[in-house]
Design an enzyme around this catalytic site. Structure first.
Site, mmCIF file in Angstrom:
data_model
loop_
_atom_site.group_PDB
_atom_site.id
_atom_site.type_symbol
_atom_site.label_atom_id
_atom_site.label_comp_id
_atom_site.label_asym_id
_atom_site.label_seq_id
_atom_site.Cartn_x
_atom_site.Cartn_y
_atom_site.Cartn_z
ATOM 1 N N ALA A 85 17.963 -6.390 17.829
ATOM 2 C CA ALA A 85 17.978 -7.849 18.040
ATOM 3 C C ALA A 85 18.173 -8.558 16.708
ATOM 4 O O ALA A 85 18.389 -7.929 15.684
ATOM 5 C CB ALA A 85 16.677 -8.276 18.702
ATOM 6 N N ASN A 86 18.114 -9.881 16.719
ATOM 7 C CA ASN A 86 18.182 -10.649 15.463
ATOM 8 C C ASN A 86 17.227 -11.836 15.550
ATOM 9 O O ASN A 86 16.554 -12.031 16.563
ATOM 10 C CB ASN A 86 19.622 -11.080 15.172
ATOM 11 C CG ASN A 86 20.168 -11.972 16.259
ATOM 12 O OD1 ASN A 86 19.675 -13.076 16.481
ATOM 13 N ND2 ASN A 86 21.184 -11.496 16.968
ATOM 14 N N ARG A 87 17.176 -12.620 14.486
ATOM 15 C CA ARG A 87 16.131 -13.641 14.359
ATOM 16 C C ARG A 87 16.466 -14.990 14.996
ATOM 17 O O ARG A 87 15.740 -15.953 14.800
ATOM 18 C CB ARG A 87 15.839 -13.904 12.877
ATOM 19 C CG ARG A 87 15.195 -12.766 12.175
ATOM 20 C CD ARG A 87 14.866 -13.171 10.748
ATOM 21 N NE ARG A 87 14.558 -12.019 9.940
ATOM 22 C CZ ARG A 87 13.376 -11.411 9.940
ATOM 23 N NH1 ARG A 87 12.411 -11.862 10.703
ATOM 24 N NH2 ARG A 87 13.180 -10.362 9.171
ATOM 25 N N SER A 88 17.567 -15.081 15.717
ATOM 26 C CA SER A 88 17.924 -16.385 16.290
ATOM 27 C C SER A 88 16.840 -16.864 17.256
ATOM 28 O O SER A 88 16.350 -16.107 18.086
ATOM 29 C CB SER A 88 19.256 -16.250 17.036
ATOM 30 O OG SER A 88 19.460 -17.399 17.828
ATOM 31 N N ALA B 290 23.712 -16.172 18.530
ATOM 32 C CA ALA B 290 23.851 -15.160 17.475
ATOM 33 C C ALA B 290 24.063 -13.828 18.183
ATOM 34 O O ALA B 290 23.124 -13.079 18.431
ATOM 35 C CB ALA B 290 22.600 -15.131 16.612
#
Ligand code: C5P
Length: 404
Positions: free
Chosen positions: A213-216, A279
């Site tokens: 995953a990512n931090r969006s 994102a």
């Protein structure tokens, strides 16, 4: 955005009451007058003095107080507002509202008012899911009360789930949306238009329990969807996993990964404008396993393959290319040059570029962006994400013009 509007804020007694202070500050910064009523329990969490200082108005607490009643009676209090907001709204005040109980100043004011009411519930997850609370919420909805949230996430009591007060910035957006619906004064420049917005991160599965995953946070994308809907666009928000409540008046399609996001976007076509604020993970694991990878043995080697580029796909769509396609570029350096090159590479019309060098944008309330289009670059000042969304929605409306 809210200049001259009057909000009566009822603060009831939950741990989230402290967030009401931030809400008051934000509403006043938008030009709103905020008058506050506090329940006795709210006074255990925040002091009336802080509320009075931030609102620059007297605070009303006691229905039997001669001083309160002579300054402003509860009937007048309830009528002198464009919108009544209950934030946080505890299970108790929700139950009283649903039953029409008036046993203190807050509940009496809520029963006496003829103004629209917006509530932002906040409570323990079990209290929220309790049949009684859900029944009361249904009753209030039927009574025409607007409800925003609760959001999902960590709760003050250590549990997690649905029950968090929506963040003050999102509350301001919901209040602005409610006021514009009520006032009907905002020109709805996107009426008759269809808009598609992507938002949030994607979760790319490794096995049934793990993902990349990512931090969006999804805050900017969600705010844009809300702003487009406020201007009258029929808005579809395709969102990866976030803790955010659904923006008012927006159709939300929840997806997990990039492929599902692309499929949901294609299913939403044709649209007049597509704003790709998600994102999207650039890569996914080539061979997702159907069973959980065991810890025993050597660590697995993950092979990554490229995900579809949703922005580029929509920008070059053979049948339903939207009239306007807007992409985002989060850059750490040479922001303008990289964003301009990205606009051409992806085939979109505008790029909203922001610098994430200091790590300030993810999850933050503010954003400093530049808009890059064929004509050049437009730098905007540091704005809240809600303001960026509003300005962008107006720029989109101006660009699309009137529907033919
Ligand atoms: O290539 P990059 O990820 O920097 O581009 C960012 C822009 O492209 C954003 O608008 C993002 O929503 C979009 N994007 C996309 N699909 C991808 C990757 C990025 O729509 N797979």
């Amino acid at each position: 955005m809210l200049t001259g509007k009057r909000v009566l804020l009822v603060i009831s007694g939950g741990i989230a009451a402290f967030k009401a202070l931030d809400l008051i500050r934000r509403l006043r910064a938008e030009g709103c007058t905020v008058r506050c009523v506090m329940t006795a329990a709210a006074g255990e969490f925040v002091t009336p003095l802080s509320v009075a200082a931030l609102s620059a108005q007297p605070v009303y607490q006691d229905i039997f107080s001669l001083k309160d009643e002579s300054e402003m009676g509860h009937i007048q209090l309830s009528r002198e507002a464009d919108l009544v907001v209950v934030a946080p709204a505890t299970a108790n005040i929700i139950a009283k509202m649903a039953a029409g109980i008036a046993d203190d100043l807050a509940s009496t004011t809520l029963l006496a008012t003829d103004k629209p009411i917006l509530i932002a519930p906040a409570m323990n997850v079990r209290m929220w899911h309790h049949a009684a609370t859900q029944r009361n919420i249904d009753t209030l909805r039927g009574d025409g009360v607007r409800i925003v949230g609760p959001a999902r996430g960590e709760l003050a009591d250590g549990e997690s789930g649905e029950g968090r007060l929506v963040e003050p910035a999102d509350l301001v957006t919901a209040i602005a949306a409610a006021l514009s619906e009520i006032g009907g004064t905002t020109p709805r420049a996107l009426t008759g238009r269809r808009a598609l917005v992507t938002s949030g991160p994607t979760h790319e599965p490794i096995d049934p329990v793990r993902y990349i995953a990512n931090r969006s946070s999804g805050r900017q994308g969600h705010a844009i969807a809300a702003a487009l809907a406020r201007l009258g666009a029929e808005t579809i928000l395709v969102s990866g996993p976030t803790d955010l409540p659904d923006p008012p008046g927006v159709t939300v399609r929840a997806v997990e990964n990039a492929r599902a996001m692309l499929a949901a976007c294609e299913a939403a076509l044709p649209v007049d404008v597509a704003v790709c604020a998600a994102a999207v993970a650039d890569w996914r694991v080539a061979a997702e396993t159907e069973t959980k990878i065991k810890k025993s043995g050597a660590p697995p080697q993950l092979t990554l393959i490229e995900n579809p580029d949703i922005l580029a796909t929509l920008s070059r769509h053979p049948d339903h290319r939207p009239a306007l396609v807007v992409g985002f570029a989060a850059e750490t350096d040479a922001v303008a040059q990289n964003a301009a090159a990205k606009r051409v590479r992806k085939g979109c019309d505008w790029i909203v570029a922001n610098s994430v060098a200091a790590g300030a944008t993810f999850g933050a309330d503010d954003n400093t962006v530049s808009i890059i289009d064929a004509a050049g670059q437009e730098d905007w000042p540091r704005l809240s994400k809600a303001e960026v969304a509003d300005r962008l929605a107006v720029r989109i409306a101006n660009s699309l013009g009137r529907p033919s």
